[in-house]
Design a protein around this motif. Structure first.
Motif, PDB file in Angstrom:
ATOM      1  N   LEU A 133       0.793  -1.225   0.000  1.00 24.07           N
ATOM      2  CA  LEU A 133       0.000   0.000   0.000  1.00 24.07           C
ATOM      3  C   LEU A 133       0.830   1.282   0.000  1.00 24.07           C
ATOM      4  O   LEU A 133       0.293   2.356  -0.286  1.00 24.07           O
ATOM      5  CB  LEU A 133      -0.927   0.013   1.224  1.00 24.07           C
ATOM      6  CG  LEU A 133      -2.008  -1.064   1.258  1.00 24.07           C
ATOM      7  CD1 LEU A 133      -2.715  -1.050   2.611  1.00 24.07           C
ATOM      8  CD2 LEU A 133      -3.013  -0.856   0.132  1.00 24.07           C
ATOM      9  N   ARG A 134       2.093   1.199   0.344  1.00 26.22           N
ATOM     10  CA  ARG A 134       2.897   2.403   0.542  1.00 26.22           C
ATOM     11  C   ARG A 134       2.977   3.266  -0.708  1.00 26.22           C
ATOM     12  O   ARG A 134       2.792   4.488  -0.648  1.00 26.22           O
ATOM     13  CB  ARG A 134       4.297   2.020   1.017  1.00 26.22           C
ATOM     14  CG  ARG A 134       5.278   3.186   1.167  1.00 26.22           C
ATOM     15  CD  ARG A 134       4.862   4.164   2.231  1.00 26.22           C
ATOM     16  NE  ARG A 134       5.908   5.179   2.436  1.00 26.22           N
ATOM     17  CZ  ARG A 134       5.785   6.230   3.231  1.00 26.22           C
ATOM     18  NH1 ARG A 134       4.653   6.440   3.897  1.00 26.22           N
ATOM     19  NH2 ARG A 134       6.776   7.096   3.360  1.00 26.22           N
ATOM     20  N   TRP A 135       3.256   2.661  -1.880  1.00 24.85           N
ATOM     21  CA  TRP A 135       3.373   3.453  -3.107  1.00 24.85           C
ATOM     22  C   TRP A 135       2.082   4.198  -3.394  1.00 24.85           C
ATOM     23  O   TRP A 135       2.099   5.377  -3.752  1.00 24.85           O
ATOM     24  CB  TRP A 135       3.739   2.574  -4.303  1.00 24.85           C
ATOM     25  CG  TRP A 135       3.558   3.289  -5.610  1.00 24.85           C
ATOM     26  CD1 TRP A 135       2.533   3.157  -6.503  1.00 24.85           C
ATOM     27  CD2 TRP A 135       4.424   4.294  -6.168  1.00 24.85           C
ATOM     28  NE1 TRP A 135       2.699   4.009  -7.572  1.00 24.85           N
ATOM     29  CE2 TRP A 135       3.849   4.716  -7.389  1.00 24.85           C
ATOM     30  CE3 TRP A 135       5.617   4.877  -5.751  1.00 24.85           C
ATOM     31  CZ2 TRP A 135       4.430   5.684  -8.191  1.00 24.85           C
ATOM     32  CZ3 TRP A 135       6.204   5.852  -6.552  1.00 24.85           C
ATOM     33  CH2 TRP A 135       5.617   6.236  -7.755  1.00 24.85           C
ATOM     34  N   PHE A 136       0.953   3.546  -3.221  1.00 20.14           N
ATOM     35  CA  PHE A 136      -0.325   4.185  -3.518  1.00 20.14           C
ATOM     36  C   PHE A 136      -0.607   5.331  -2.554  1.00 20.14           C
ATOM     37  O   PHE A 136      -1.228   6.330  -2.931  1.00 20.14           O
ATOM     38  CB  PHE A 136      -1.458   3.163  -3.473  1.00 20.14           C
ATOM     39  CG  PHE A 136      -1.333   2.078  -4.508  1.00 20.14           C
ATOM     40  CD1 PHE A 136      -1.156   2.395  -5.845  1.00 20.14           C
ATOM     41  CD2 PHE A 136      -1.394   0.749  -4.151  1.00 20.14           C
ATOM     42  CE1 PHE A 136      -1.034   1.402  -6.808  1.00 20.14           C
ATOM     43  CE2 PHE A 136      -1.277  -0.255  -5.096  1.00 20.14           C
ATOM     44  CZ  PHE A 136      -1.096   0.074  -6.433  1.00 20.14           C
ATOM     45  N   ASP A 137      -0.153   5.198  -1.306  1.00 17.94           N
ATOM     46  CA  ASP A 137      -0.293   6.309  -0.370  1.00 17.94           C
ATOM     47  C   ASP A 137       0.546   7.500  -0.818  1.00 17.94           C
ATOM     48  O   ASP A 137       0.076   8.645  -0.832  1.00 17.94           O
ATOM     49  CB  ASP A 137       0.123   5.871   1.041  1.00 17.94           C
ATOM     50  CG  ASP A 137      -0.972   5.117   1.775  1.00 17.94           C
ATOM     51  OD1 ASP A 137      -2.136   5.145   1.310  1.00 17.94           O
ATOM     52  OD2 ASP A 137      -0.670   4.477   2.802  1.00 17.94           O
ATOM     53  N   LEU A 138       1.802   7.259  -1.177  1.00 15.26           N
ATOM     54  CA  LEU A 138       2.658   8.347  -1.645  1.00 15.26           C
ATOM     55  C   LEU A 138       2.074   8.999  -2.886  1.00 15.26           C
ATOM     56  O   LEU A 138       2.123  10.227  -3.049  1.00 15.26           O
ATOM     57  CB  LEU A 138       4.067   7.823  -1.943  1.00 15.26           C
ATOM     58  CG  LEU A 138       4.880   7.285  -0.765  1.00 15.26           C
ATOM     59  CD1 LEU A 138       6.217   6.736  -1.263  1.00 15.26           C
ATOM     60  CD2 LEU A 138       5.099   8.357   0.296  1.00 15.26           C
ATOM     61  N   LEU A 139       1.503   8.192  -3.757  1.00 16.64           N
ATOM     62  CA  LEU A 139       0.930   8.696  -4.998  1.00 16.64           C
ATOM     63  C   LEU A 139      -0.245   9.622  -4.714  1.00 16.64           C
ATOM     64  O   LEU A 139      -0.324  10.733  -5.254  1.00 16.64           O
ATOM     65  CB  LEU A 139       0.494   7.513  -5.872  1.00 16.64           C
ATOM     66  CG  LEU A 139      -0.059   7.815  -7.262  1.00 16.64           C
ATOM     67  CD1 LEU A 139       0.996   8.500  -8.125  1.00 16.64           C
ATOM     68  CD2 LEU A 139      -0.532   6.525  -7.938  1.00 16.64           C
ATOM     69  N   ARG A 140      -1.154   9.189  -3.854  1.00 13.72           N
ATOM     70  CA  ARG A 140      -2.344  10.010  -3.605  1.00 13.72           C
ATOM     71  C   ARG A 140      -2.034  11.240  -2.754  1.00 13.72           C
ATOM     72  O   ARG A 140      -2.726  12.260  -2.848  1.00 13.72           O
ATOM     73  CB  ARG A 140      -3.445   9.177  -2.965  1.00 13.72           C
ATOM     74  CG  ARG A 140      -3.168   8.645  -1.579  1.00 13.72           C
ATOM     75  CD  ARG A 140      -4.287   7.725  -1.099  1.00 13.72           C
ATOM     76  NE  ARG A 140      -4.039   7.177   0.220  1.00 13.72           N
ATOM     77  CZ  ARG A 140      -4.306   7.813   1.354  1.00 13.72           C
ATOM     78  NH1 ARG A 140      -4.835   9.026   1.329  1.00 13.72           N
ATOM     79  NH2 ARG A 140      -4.069   7.241   2.521  1.00 13.72           N
ATOM     80  N   TRP A 141      -0.980  11.169  -1.925  1.00 12.52           N
ATOM     81  CA  TRP A 141      -0.588  12.334  -1.140  1.00 12.52           C
ATOM     82  C   TRP A 141       0.168  13.369  -1.980  1.00 12.52           C
ATOM     83  O   TRP A 141       0.404  14.483  -1.512  1.00 12.52           O
ATOM     84  CB  TRP A 141       0.311  11.913   0.024  1.00 12.52           C
ATOM     85  CG  TRP A 141      -0.394  11.107   1.073  1.00 12.52           C
ATOM     86  CD1 TRP A 141      -1.720  11.165   1.398  1.00 12.52           C
ATOM     87  CD2 TRP A 141       0.207  10.139   1.940  1.00 12.52           C
ATOM     88  NE1 TRP A 141      -1.992  10.278   2.414  1.00 12.52           N
ATOM     89  CE2 TRP A 141      -0.836   9.631   2.772  1.00 12.52           C
ATOM     90  CE3 TRP A 141       1.490   9.640   2.119  1.00 12.52           C
ATOM     91  CZ2 TRP A 141      -0.604   8.659   3.742  1.00 12.52           C
ATOM     92  CZ3 TRP A 141       1.726   8.679   3.078  1.00 12.52           C
ATOM     93  CH2 TRP A 141       0.681   8.192   3.885  1.00 12.52           C
ATOM     94  N   GLY A 142       0.552  12.994  -3.185  1.00 17.42           N
ATOM     95  CA  GLY A 142       1.301  13.914  -4.033  1.00 17.42           C
ATOM     96  C   GLY A 142       2.744  14.081  -3.621  1.00 17.42           C
ATOM     97  O   GLY A 142       3.408  15.055  -4.002  1.00 17.42           O
ATOM     98  N   THR A 143       3.269  13.136  -2.840  1.00 18.35           N
ATOM     99  CA  THR A 143       4.638  13.240  -2.317  1.00 18.35           C
ATOM    100  C   THR A 143       5.601  12.229  -2.930  1.00 18.35           C
ATOM    101  O   THR A 143       6.765  12.176  -2.533  1.00 18.35           O
ATOM    102  CB  THR A 143       4.632  13.041  -0.789  1.00 18.35           C
ATOM    103  OG1 THR A 143       4.134  11.727  -0.482  1.00 18.35           O
ATOM    104  CG2 THR A 143       3.760  14.089  -0.103  1.00 18.35           C
ATOM    105  N   ALA A 144       5.120  11.410  -3.878  1.00 15.09           N
ATOM    106  CA  ALA A 144       5.916  10.283  -4.369  1.00 15.09           C
ATOM    107  C   ALA A 144       7.265  10.717  -4.930  1.00 15.09           C
ATOM    108  O   ALA A 144       8.302  10.133  -4.591  1.00 15.09           O
ATOM    109  CB  ALA A 144       5.127   9.503  -5.423  1.00 15.09           C
ATOM    110  N   VAL A 145       7.282  11.729  -5.791  1.00 16.77           N
ATOM    111  CA  VAL A 145       8.532  12.135  -6.441  1.00 16.77           C
ATOM    112  C   VAL A 145       9.542  12.614  -5.410  1.00 16.77           C
ATOM    113  O   VAL A 145      10.705  12.181  -5.398  1.00 16.77           O
ATOM    114  CB  VAL A 145       8.263  13.226  -7.493  1.00 16.77           C
ATOM    115  CG1 VAL A 145       9.587  13.781  -8.037  1.00 16.77           C
ATOM    116  CG2 VAL A 145       7.425  12.661  -8.630  1.00 16.77           C
TER     117      VAL A 145
END
Length: 558
Positions: free
Chosen positions: A502-514
């Motif tokens: 789930l971690r990647w999807f959390d970073l993606l939706r928070w807009g913090t992934a990059v």
């Protein structure tokens, strides 16, 4: 009455063939042959409908045509988590299953096998859902109430697969049971917002149509639909609705936190406590019912306790350090968790006990055995932190030793845990900046479970309080504002749900992934030198349409 598990093996082939027969046209094909044994609407009763539904449920096993398709495009999305700051590919080296290594270092190309497997598995599954829905709606002997409930189950499952597509791909075709020829659907026919609205409508309709309980384990009830909708809403920042539907699950009083964090790894607790939505696995019958989702990830294990695993999906040092806690048992929410690394059992600082329930650490117990260097397939390259959650004790009667997949057992895979629902509700309230005290209580409930998992009566099967300093504190009302609460709930999701895909999807939706992933590369390169050229950019967040799918579809997937 037949259960999902007992009829799953028969329907993997039989019901799939029935599905083809139902969907077959009566006109001549190029060879001038006519379909044989086509079922009419009058011949489809409750038993036939249930068989088709079970065939659709069986898609969660992710086992269609070969092992690679199962472990490289799995329902638990561990391969996608390689894109985050939590996980390393593992295995024997970077060239082993190199297409997964591409995901880990941010080099994703349209011919990547993971992309293709995810696309194929999801659409195979969506097709079975649509076939079941069409058959149910056409059945002459089913009552309207039964039809509505059965269709709601299939719409919930279909919505989950389309949501998976929404999280993974920028563009993709959408079709439901009313579309005569899905192969003619374009990838740009609907916008992402439109597809999201279709998903949400299916789940809302399903929530109102489904019963609170099902007689057969594994079948979806209304709270499965509510929990999936809450997860969709969080991804879309629909905070009010996420809070509402997560609240329905909580208020149902059907689910509770485990007494001990280890309970999620015991097959004896399948479909109990935190199990809201789970894939039903078995080690009693056909290998097709084993958990191939994690077949590569089982630890190497000294003495072949699990029959030798491939030791994929290892934790990063960055994740391990996230389990550090201060003198009050609280995490380092100021971003200083990496100021000191938890590299061995000799670390003298405090740690959250969920670290040792989640990962193997040299010098610490693993299901009552001692985890050491011989459990690590490539210690020099990938380090020591084998994934622990999917594997019961090798001594468990529910574990099959010496067969593929390694570590095969009857342990279900929980797609949505109750702890996740509590944290979804807390996050939604925090983002709405309302009822922050309720959000704090929900987070503290999850932390209390971690704390009570290590007490004076605990036998050190996975964590040893005589070696490690375990401390998990409760958040107080002091300085509990929206900014601090947001950091707290995001951290809690990371450590509570670690290595659950789930971690990647959390970073993606928070807009913090990059930002997060690139900073992670800079830190982790000291442990994984192959990160020296790794990077992630904003235009790489979503996968492109798989190259061979685009080639097969021609102009449809431009």
């Amino acid at each position: 009455m037949k259960t999902i598990r007992t009829i799953i093996n028969k329907t993997l082939c039989g019901a799939a063939a029935l599905a083809v027969a139902i969907g077959a046209a009566s006109c001549d094909d190029l060879l001038d042959t006519k379909p044989q044994g086509v079922f009419t609407a009058e011949q489809i009763g409750e038993s036939e409908a249930l068989d088709l539904m079970t065939s659709a449920y069986a898609t969660m096993l992710c086992h269609y045509f070969g092992n690679n398709e199962s472990f490289a495009g799995p329902i638990n999305n561990w391969v996608i988590d390689l894109r985050s700051d939590d996980a390393l590919k593992g295995g024997d080296g970077v060239t082993m299953e190199a297409y997964m290594h591409q995901l880990e270092i941010g080099n994703v190309q349209s011919d990547n096998d993971v992309i293709n497997f995810k696309w194929r598995n999801n659409y195979f599954s969506i097709s079975r859902c649509n076939t079941a829905i069409k058959a149910i709606l056409s059945a002459g002997s089913l009552s309207d109430e039964t039809k509505e409930s059965f269709v709601a189950e299939m719409k919930t499952l279909r919505a989950y697969y389309y949501f998976d597509m929404l999280r993974l791909f920028e563009k993709f075709p959408y079709f439901d049971e009313t579309v005569a020829n899905p192969s003619e659907c374009r990838a740009d026919e609907y916008t992402r917002d439109q597809i999201a609205s279709f998903i949400r409508k299916d789940l809302k309709d399903a929530y109102h149509a489904l019963p609170e309980t099902q007689a057969q384990v594994g079948r979806f009830n209304k709270y499965v639909a509510a929990a999936v909708l809450a997860r969709v809403d969080l991804f879309l920042s629909e905070w009010a609705e996420a809070s509402e539907y997560a609240g329905y699950v909580i208020d149902s009083d059907k689910y509770h936190l485990y007494n001990n964090f280890l309970d999620m790894s015991n097959p004896e607790f399948n479909n109990m406590y935190e199990s809201v939505m789970a894939v039903q696995f078995s080690s009693a019958n056909s290998p097709d019912q084993f958990n191939f989702n994690n077949c590569l990830n089982c630890t190497w294990s000294e003495g072949n306790l699990y029959g030798n695993g491939d030791d994929f999906y290892l934790a990063s040092q960055d994740l391990v350090n996230a389990f550090r806690t201060d003198e009050n048992g609280l995490p380092f929410l100021d971003g200083t968790q990496n100021s000191e690394s938890v590299t061995s059992a000799d670390y003298n600082g405090n740690v959250d006990p969920r670290l040792d329930f989640t990962l193997g650490r040299i010098g610490m117990p693993w299901r009552s055995y001692q985890y050491n260097e011989k459990w690590c397939r490539n210690l020099e390259l990938y380090g020591q932190y084998s994934c622990k959650k999917p594997y019961p004790s090798p001594d468990s009667p529910y574990v099959k030793v010496g067969i593929v997949p390694w570590g095969a057992s009857s342990l279900n895979y929980i797609i949505v845990r109750y702890a996740d629902v509590l944290l979804m509700k807390a996050e939604a309230l925090i983002e709405l900046n309302k009822d922050l005290d309720i959000a704090r209580d929900l987070i503290n409930q999850v932390r209390a479970k971690a704390a009570r998992s290590v007490d004076a009566s605990y036998s050190p099967r996975d964590c040893d309080p005589m070696v490690a300093n375990y401390a998990v504190g409760q958040y107080s009302a002091t300085a509990w504002n929206q900014d601090y609460a947001r950091r707290a709930v995001r951290h809690e999701r990371r450590v509570e749900l670690a290595m659950e895909g789930l971690r990647w999807f959390d970073l993606l939706r928070w807009g913090t992934a990059v930002d997060v992933v690139n900073k992670y590369y800079q830190f982790e390169v000291a442990y994984q030198p192959y990160y020296s050229s790794a990077s992630l950019s904003a235009d790489e967040l979503y996968f492109p349409i798989p190259l061979n799918q685009k080639d097969n579809a021609g102009d449809l997937y431009k």
